[in-house]
Design an enzyme around this catalytic site. Sequence first.
Site: not given
Length: 219
Positions: A40, A66-69
């Site tokens: 990431r 960027i989306s949160q994991p």
Amino acid sequence: MILENDSFRHKGLRARLVKELEAKGVASAEVLEAIGKVPRHLFLDSSFVKFAYRDMAFPIGAGQTISQPSTVAQQSTLLNVKAGDRVLEVGTGSGYQAAVLCEMGINLFSIERQPDLYNKCKRLLPSLGYSRVRFYLGDGYEGLPDLAPFDGIVVTAGAAAIPQKLLLQIKIGGYMVVPVGARVQTMTRIKRISEDEFEKEAFGECAFVPMLSGVAWNK
Ligand code: SAH
């Protein structure tokens, strides 16, 4: 895959992130394994790299994130797809969600409306060995009718209402996962039961950047 810029430290931080997601209730072994593999830190702007393995969203340019994991894990799990399936992603963004789906063996078709992000991912993902993904510059509200139907559709931007044209691009028996709502969204999963029957389920609140119409041509 062996990456020169993926160090032991990154691997250690990633293993810790996977444990954190597991503790938060992510149950799919396939999803956790994929998140454990994707570097990431290579999907973030350099100023955020040291936070790459925290469960947080970050700016990626063009006003996007960027989306949160844990969100990536939730959407990837809800899709209910398996290796070899064909999936449509709306909102390529940083390409991180796309990489996670590639690690799961998905054949991915990903649309982005921001030319800068589209161009960046088109180079970045193949350079990291992700070759199961095709990128498209376009409006996700239209989907990719010529390539439909898909085993699953994942929308990674907040849609004010359920995107109607996408409903008809889900294979019968397949799911579309889409955050629906204005400022705050409800994580929504829609199953296509038959040609014209759909079933809707809700999975809690979330906050995404808005899904907008048309391509954002640079002025
Ligand atoms: N999946 C991404 C999340 C990026 S944020 C990741 O893992 O990083 C959402 C993205 O959706 C933004 O890049 C935004 O430009 C894009 N987007 C918004 N509306 C869209 C539309 N109608 N078609 C395609 N992309 C769209």
